[in-house]
Design a protein around this motif. Structure first.
Motif, mmCIF file in Angstrom:
data_model
loop_
_atom_site.group_PDB
_atom_site.id
_atom_site.type_symbol
_atom_site.label_atom_id
_atom_site.label_comp_id
_atom_site.label_asym_id
_atom_site.label_seq_id
_atom_site.Cartn_x
_atom_site.Cartn_y
_atom_site.Cartn_z
ATOM 1 N N GLN A 21 130.487 49.483 30.419
ATOM 2 C CA GLN A 21 128.926 48.858 29.801
ATOM 3 C C GLN A 21 128.020 49.400 30.720
ATOM 4 O OE1 GLN A 21 129.047 44.605 28.999
ATOM 5 N NE2 GLN A 21 126.779 44.493 29.069
ATOM 6 N N ARG A 22 126.672 49.727 29.945
ATOM 7 C CA ARG A 22 125.371 50.289 30.582
ATOM 8 C C ARG A 22 124.600 49.414 29.886
ATOM 9 N NH1 ARG A 22 123.878 53.846 34.350
ATOM 10 N NH2 ARG A 22 121.702 54.293 34.381
ATOM 11 N N ASP A 23 123.942 48.424 30.588
ATOM 12 C CA ASP A 23 122.886 47.569 30.244
ATOM 13 C C ASP A 23 123.400 46.920 28.846
ATOM 14 O OD1 ASP A 23 121.220 48.056 32.239
ATOM 15 O OD2 ASP A 23 120.543 49.931 31.240
ATOM 16 N N ALA A 24 122.801 47.167 27.706
ATOM 17 C CA ALA A 24 123.282 46.342 26.448
ATOM 18 C C ALA A 24 124.214 47.506 25.684
ATOM 19 C CB ALA A 24 122.180 45.796 25.624
ATOM 20 N N ASP A 57 125.285 40.075 24.288
ATOM 21 C CA ASP A 57 124.462 41.042 25.140
ATOM 22 C C ASP A 57 124.650 42.433 24.800
ATOM 23 O OD1 ASP A 57 123.361 38.845 26.704
ATOM 24 O OD2 ASP A 57 124.932 39.170 28.078
ATOM 25 N N ILE A 58 125.574 42.792 24.082
ATOM 26 C CA ILE A 58 125.844 44.176 23.541
ATOM 27 C C ILE A 58 125.100 44.247 22.329
ATOM 28 C CG2 ILE A 58 127.673 45.727 22.808
ATOM 29 C CD1 ILE A 58 127.763 44.989 25.712
ATOM 30 N N ARG A 59 124.454 45.348 22.302
ATOM 31 C CA ARG A 59 123.170 45.760 21.191
ATOM 32 C C ARG A 59 123.981 47.016 20.617
ATOM 33 N NH1 ARG A 59 118.607 43.560 22.479
ATOM 34 N NH2 ARG A 59 117.772 44.096 20.580
ATOM 35 N N SER A 108 131.694 45.099 10.908
ATOM 36 C CA SER A 108 131.019 43.793 10.817
ATOM 37 C C SER A 108 130.666 43.478 12.223
ATOM 38 C CB SER A 108 132.126 42.843 10.291
ATOM 39 O OG SER A 108 133.275 42.605 11.105
ATOM 40 N N HIS A 109 130.772 44.334 13.431
ATOM 41 C CA HIS A 109 130.354 44.038 14.331
ATOM 42 C C HIS A 109 128.905 43.683 14.637
ATOM 43 C CE1 HIS A 109 129.750 43.845 18.810
ATOM 44 N NE2 HIS A 109 131.161 43.803 19.080
ATOM 45 N N PRO A 110 128.333 42.703 15.137
ATOM 46 C CA PRO A 110 126.873 42.566 15.486
ATOM 47 C C PRO A 110 125.990 43.622 15.724
ATOM 48 C CG PRO A 110 127.840 40.894 16.617
ATOM 49 C CD PRO A 110 128.921 41.558 16.001
ATOM 50 N N ALA A 111 126.797 44.446 16.760
ATOM 51 C CA ALA A 111 125.898 45.395 17.488
ATOM 52 C C ALA A 111 126.146 46.765 16.546
ATOM 53 C CB ALA A 111 126.804 45.954 18.523
ATOM 54 N N VAL A 112 125.151 47.526 16.681
ATOM 55 C CA VAL A 112 124.971 48.835 16.012
ATOM 56 C C VAL A 112 125.946 49.888 16.446
ATOM 57 C CG1 VAL A 112 123.622 50.842 15.469
ATOM 58 C CG2 VAL A 112 122.583 48.681 15.534
ATOM 59 N N THR A 113 126.963 50.201 15.826
ATOM 60 C CA THR A 113 127.994 51.441 15.968
ATOM 61 C C THR A 113 127.675 52.452 15.872
ATOM 62 O OG1 THR A 113 129.353 50.862 13.920
ATOM 63 C CG2 THR A 113 129.744 49.536 15.767
ATOM 64 N N ILE A 114 127.826 53.553 16.916
ATOM 65 C CA ILE A 114 127.513 54.853 16.937
ATOM 66 C C ILE A 114 128.803 55.734 17.051
ATOM 67 C CG2 ILE A 114 126.259 56.740 17.792
ATOM 68 C CD1 ILE A 114 124.003 54.873 18.724
ATOM 69 N N ALA A 115 129.188 56.545 16.140
ATOM 70 C CA ALA A 115 130.262 57.254 16.390
ATOM 71 C C ALA A 115 129.752 58.739 17.122
ATOM 72 C CB ALA A 115 131.223 57.871 15.162
ATOM 73 N N ARG A 116 130.491 59.185 18.087
ATOM 74 C CA ARG A 116 130.022 60.293 18.874
ATOM 75 C C ARG A 116 131.147 61.223 18.695
ATOM 76 N NH1 ARG A 116 131.435 63.037 23.222
ATOM 77 N NH2 ARG A 116 129.684 64.150 24.571
ATOM 78 N N LEU A 117 130.859 62.339 18.164
ATOM 79 C CA LEU A 117 132.289 63.133 17.543
ATOM 80 C C LEU A 117 132.050 64.490 17.884
ATOM 81 C CD1 LEU A 117 131.858 62.074 13.689
ATOM 82 C CD2 LEU A 117 133.275 60.885 15.693
ATOM 83 N N HIS A 118 133.334 65.057 18.407
ATOM 84 C CA HIS A 118 133.231 66.366 18.677
ATOM 85 C C HIS A 118 134.655 67.027 18.468
ATOM 86 C CE1 HIS A 118 135.475 64.325 22.077
ATOM 87 N NE2 HIS A 118 135.857 65.704 22.464
ATOM 88 N N GLY A 119 134.952 68.269 18.430
ATOM 89 C CA GLY A 119 136.180 68.960 18.319
ATOM 90 C C GLY A 119 136.538 68.573 16.790
ATOM 91 N N ALA A 210 119.827 55.249 20.634
ATOM 92 C CA ALA A 210 120.002 53.999 20.988
ATOM 93 C C ALA A 210 118.828 53.255 21.528
ATOM 94 C CB ALA A 210 121.379 53.943 22.414
ATOM 95 N N ARG A 211 118.069 53.902 21.928
ATOM 96 C CA ARG A 211 116.670 53.668 22.934
ATOM 97 C C ARG A 211 115.956 52.527 21.862
ATOM 98 N NH1 ARG A 211 114.817 58.116 24.401
ATOM 99 N NH2 ARG A 211 115.980 58.163 26.247
ATOM 100 N N PRO A 212 115.492 53.010 20.885
ATOM 101 C CA PRO A 212 114.666 52.053 19.896
ATOM 102 C C PRO A 212 115.576 51.019 19.345
ATOM 103 C CG PRO A 212 115.235 54.130 18.868
ATOM 104 C CD PRO A 212 115.544 54.245 20.045
ATOM 105 N N ILE A 213 116.890 51.101 19.209
ATOM 106 C CA ILE A 213 117.630 49.876 18.741
ATOM 107 C C ILE A 213 117.623 48.627 19.909
ATOM 108 C CG2 ILE A 213 120.110 49.296 18.250
ATOM 109 C CD1 ILE A 213 120.436 52.109 17.076
ATOM 110 N N LEU A 214 117.770 49.466 20.980
ATOM 111 C CA LEU A 214 117.772 48.112 22.001
ATOM 112 C C LEU A 214 116.282 47.321 22.269
ATOM 113 C CD1 LEU A 214 119.566 50.223 24.922
ATOM 114 C CD2 LEU A 214 120.425 48.650 23.444
#
Length: 261
Positions: A21-24, A57-59, A108-119, A210-214
């Motif tokens: 975890q880094r900040d939120a 606290d996780i956003r 359904s998680h209240p945080a915004v979820t981001i998939a970071r994809l490669h390969g 993530a920056r504006p979402i936070l």
């Protein structure tokens, strides 16, 4: 500041994930690169344990994969072992139920979820990515849905109705029936991805998202995500994905019985 997430402070031991975890922002990394980050029962258990521990606290949650590929799909060896132990498909059914719970937890998680994809992003890995709110990939990423070629239905984690909703019935039908591989630019054109960037820029791009979402008020963000999910679900008038585990188990068991000894 990087800290140990509360879910790990409670003594949870993760076998297949690396979490910090880094900040939120909570980062969840599929961490069995020597196996291509395949989705095993242990991986599903770990993912569910982390996702169902909802720290207010996780956003933002970022889902990624270690090594050369995001995820090579489900673990075929474990799948075969399930059928050997229970030819009627009981193990497949239990795994499918857990897969649905994990994907539902991402959605359904209240945080915004981001998939970071490669390969390579294949099968079950594709489903996990599709369950995330936002999806970004490195330019060299490739995607494939091989289930039909493996003798299985497209019934894992509720992927089919979500795919239909995101890309449309005609294109989803072609991807599922042919099982062909397609690249990141095509995935972008199909709305499977929201953004494609050079591999060296992907972390900066995730941070820029993530920056504006936070900065958004947490209650407004949580309610807005719930509304987006609700309105999307309202367009799926015949969503039978609750039957995914039963369908997968039934077809797998029948295919197993029909296979020559």
């Amino acid at each position: 500041m990087t800290t140990l997430p509360p879910v790990l402070r409670h003594g949870l031991q993760l076998k297949t994930l690396r979490v910090h975890q880094r900040d939120a922002v909570l980062s969840i990394e599929l961490n069995t690169p020597e196996q291509g980050n395949v989705v095993t029962d242990a991986a599903l258990d770990d993912l569910r344990a982390v996702l169902e521990h909802q720290d207010p606290d996780i956003r933002v949650i970022v889902l990624s994969g270690a090594g050369d590929d995001f995820c090579l799909g489900g673990d075929r060896t474990e799948f075969a072992e399930h059928l050997l132990e229970d030819p009627a498909g009981g193990g497949i059914r239990a795994s499918g139920i857990q897969a649905r719970r994990v994907c539902d937890a991402l959605i359904s998680h209240p945080a915004v979820t981001i998939a970071r994809l490669h390969g390579k992003v294949i099968g079950a890995g594709f489903a996990l990515a599709l369950a995330c709110d936002l999806r970004i990939a490195a330019e060299g990423a490739s995607f494939r849905l091989p289930e039909l070629a493996l003798g299985l239905p497209m019934a894992w984690g509720g992927i089919l109705p979500r795919l239909l909703n995101e890309v449309g019935a005609a294109r989803a039908r072609e991807l599922v029936l042919t099982g062909r591989s397609f690249d990141a630019p095509e995935a972008l054109s199909l709305s499977i991805l929201h953004k494609v960037v050079p591999a060296e820029d992907i972390d900066a791009a995730v941070t820029a998202w993530a920056r504006p979402i936070l900065r958004r008020p947490p209650t407004a963000l949580r309610v807005t995500k719930t509304l987006l999910n609700s309105y999307t679900a309202a367009t799926r008038l015949a969503d039978t994905s609750a039957l995914d585990a039963e369908l997968m188990a039934a077809v797998a068991a029948e295919t197993h019985r029909a296979r020559p000894v």
